[in-house]
Design a protein around this motif. Structure first.
Motif, PDB file in Angstrom:
ATOM      1  N   PRO A 174       0.826  -1.210   0.000  1.00 38.75           N
ATOM      2  CA  PRO A 174       0.000   0.000   0.000  1.00 38.75           C
ATOM      3  C   PRO A 174       0.858   1.257   0.000  1.00 38.75           C
ATOM      4  O   PRO A 174       1.911   1.309   0.643  1.00 38.75           O
ATOM      5  CB  PRO A 174      -0.795  -0.118   1.299  1.00 38.75           C
ATOM      6  N   VAL A 184       0.510   5.399   0.741  1.00 35.13           N
ATOM      7  CA  VAL A 184      -0.362   6.373   1.401  1.00 35.13           C
ATOM      8  C   VAL A 184       0.376   7.694   1.539  1.00 35.13           C
ATOM      9  O   VAL A 184       1.579   7.720   1.839  1.00 35.13           O
ATOM     10  CB  VAL A 184      -0.786   5.873   2.802  1.00 35.13           C
ATOM     11  N   GLN A 228      -2.965  11.676  -6.253  1.00 32.64           N
ATOM     12  CA  GLN A 228      -3.794  10.485  -6.405  1.00 32.64           C
ATOM     13  C   GLN A 228      -3.599   9.861  -7.784  1.00 32.64           C
ATOM     14  O   GLN A 228      -3.481   8.643  -7.927  1.00 32.64           O
ATOM     15  CB  GLN A 228      -5.272  10.845  -6.196  1.00 32.64           C
ATOM     16  N   VAL A 280      -3.091   0.888  -4.253  1.00 33.60           N
ATOM     17  CA  VAL A 280      -3.597   2.194  -3.839  1.00 33.60           C
ATOM     18  C   VAL A 280      -4.928   2.004  -3.119  1.00 33.60           C
ATOM     19  O   VAL A 280      -5.959   1.789  -3.761  1.00 33.60           O
ATOM     20  CB  VAL A 280      -3.778   3.131  -5.051  1.00 33.60           C
ATOM     21  N   SER A 316      -6.306   7.106   0.014  1.00 35.54           N
ATOM     22  CA  SER A 316      -4.863   6.974   0.226  1.00 35.54           C
ATOM     23  C   SER A 316      -4.159   8.324   0.260  1.00 35.54           C
ATOM     24  O   SER A 316      -2.996   8.404   0.666  1.00 35.54           O
ATOM     25  CB  SER A 316      -4.246   6.113  -0.878  1.00 35.54           C
TER      26      SER A 316
END
Length: 502
Positions: A197, A199, A222, A232, A236
């Motif tokens: 992931p 972030v 983004q 994603v 996030s």
């Protein structure tokens, strides 16, 4: 539960990206803890078994970037199965004067496959601050399915300037994120990208921008995330609430120092001084501290099967760089094309253009005037006096860890070495006087050094109300892990702490 071990080594990597350092950390500790029901055996540093909240989505389907404190329904993130259970970071053995805490056993985990090999996975956290953007790449190891993962190492890299400098050119701001993602792709094995992931949480730099400009930057980030090969998650990219910033930094520091495991619940406070905002967070010893504090100056959350209620507040516009402009009378001023902002905190012959938040300010010393600590203190005092709440018990014997610009300026002036150190509040005052009365000597380091050290002194004494004897641990890293909110935010991402303000 068997003893956990974790090896600590530090590599310094150099990068061509901007001017900041990249470093890689690998550590192994041998802590000793006791299970709640079996005092003779070891246990783990377990994170709370709380589900992640569902991300907010606007009616238009565009992610909502601003965070809130109200607990969300307990809906699990769509994180790949590889991330459950939540990662564990094994902290170093507690200091000798701290007692070991008995911990509740961890959540039940399905029966393991004992022949299964150790599994590695990663998490990437971006800290988008007012003066720079930092990437933290955490590597976790799952050694046994019945035990929680451990933090194996962290890769850190920072670039300047911060995203807020690109408020009129979001695409260029997105390019800085692309460059940092290149480092992530060199650090994380390609076969792990789709399960890792990514972030980003922005802080004061974007909080100070108009909403439309901040959201344009976040939308660009983004899109950069979406085109990467990393996982994603929803929501996030967001702007972090200032109080969350303080709470998560407090979690990071107290976790790494072992204070969360003391039977006496002895912890340390944290002081974070960024470019646009500053935070103070600590666990009160007296209920009166919370009772007499202004509304929204406390936060509750669950950690290690306990509920903590912290005194915490983030002062937007009182970070070091923002305070410079406020001292000069430039913060929020118009006519930036022709106005020159002067101060007795600056060398008499100094004159430069200074950029902050995408704007440029003409700044100067006072050529025919006076300069020095006393005059500078009076200027800074106008910015601090009456704008801060002084906690009820802060004049006591509490110990605080201070980092970010507290640490940077202390190192630049020789107050502590690059390894950090322990000082008292009065030491900042003494060093501020020295710097201000010898501006020529220190100008090569920074022409703002007198103003910065004076502001820190005034902030600690007149703002927060600390005594001269209050002990401050100045540190960039604690046990070779960055002293920021990023690690705490990574924990929170995997297993929500349910932080909310009262």
């Amino acid at each position: 539960m068997a003893k956990q071990t974790l090896i600590l080594t530090l590599w310094l990597l150099t990068g061509s990206l901007f001017t900041e350092a990249t470093y890689y950390r690998h550590h192994r500790y041998i802590p000793h803890f006791f299970r709640y029901r079996e005092p003779s055996t070891n246990t783990e540093n377990l994170l709370p078994d709380v589900a992640n909240p569902a991300p907010e989505v606007s009616q238009s389907g565009v992610p909502t970037y601003l965070e809130v404190f109200d607990p969300a329904p307990e809906v699990v993130h769509t994180i790949p199965e590889a991330f459950y259970p939540v990662p564990e970071v094994v902290h170093p053995a507690p200091e000798t004067h701290h007692q070991t805490q008995m911990l509740q056993p961890g959540p039940e985990v399905p029966s393991p496959d004992r022949n299964r090999e150790s599994r590695v996975f990663y998490g990437i956290m971006f800290d988008a601050g007012s003066t720079g953007t930092r990437i933290h790449i955490y590597k976790f190891i799952q050694k046994d399915p019945v035990e929680l993962p451990v933090l194996d190492n962290e890769m850190f890299h920072a670039v300047k300037p911060g995203l807020s400098e690109y408020k009129d050119n979001p695409e260029e701001g997105g390019n800085t994120i692309r460059q940092l993602l290149k480092i992530a792709k060199k650090t994380v094995p390609e076969e792990e990208w789709g399960r890792t992931p990514v972030v980003l949480k922005a802080t004061a730099g974007l909080r100070l921008l108009p909403v439309e400009k901040a959201n344009a930057l976040l939308k660009e980030v983004q899109e950069v995330f979406e085109e990467s090969s990393f996982f994603v998650p929803e929501n996030s990219v967001s702007i972090m609430n200032g109080a969350n910033e303080g709470v998560l930094a407090w979690v990071t520091v107290n976790f790494l120092t072992g204070h969360l495991y003391s039977n006496t619940r002895r912890t340390v406070g944290i002081l974070d001084l960024g470019g646009g905002s500053t935070q103070i967070t600590f666990l009160p010893k007296s209920k009166k501290t919370i009772e007499v504090a202004p509304p929204k100056f406390s936060a509750k959350f669950n950690l290690f099967n306990k509920t903590y209620e912290l005194y915490t507040h983030s002062y937007l516009g009182n970070g070091l760089v923002a305070a410079r402009l406020a001292t000069l009378g430039a913060l929020g001023a118009d006519g930036l094309d022709w106005k020159v902002f002067t101060s007795s905190c600056l060398p008499k012959k100094y004159r430069e253009d200074v950029k902050f938040g995408g704007d440029s300010y003409k700044v100067s010393g006072i050529p025919g005037g006076y300069a020095g600590y006393k005059l500078c203190y009076y200027e800074v005092l106008r910015v601090v006096k009456g704008n801060f709440h002084q906690p009820y018990e802060v004049k006591g014997s509490s110990v605080f860890y201070a980092f970010s610009h507290y640490f940077d300026r202390a190192v630049q002036t020789g107050l502590v070495s690059s390894l950090g150190g322990v000082v008292e509040v009065r030491d900042f005052k003494k060093k501020a006087k020295e710097v201000c009365n010898k501006m020529t000597k220190y100008r090569a380091i920074s022409p703002f050094l007198c103003m910065d050290m004076t502001y820190i002194t005034c902030l600690l004494k007149e703002g927060f109300g600390f005594k001269d004897s209050t002990v401050l641990h100045l540190a960039k890293k604690v046990n070779n892990v960055e002293t920021s909110w990023a690690l705490g935010a990574t924990f929170d991402f995997f297993r929500n702490f349910n932080i909310h303000q009262d």
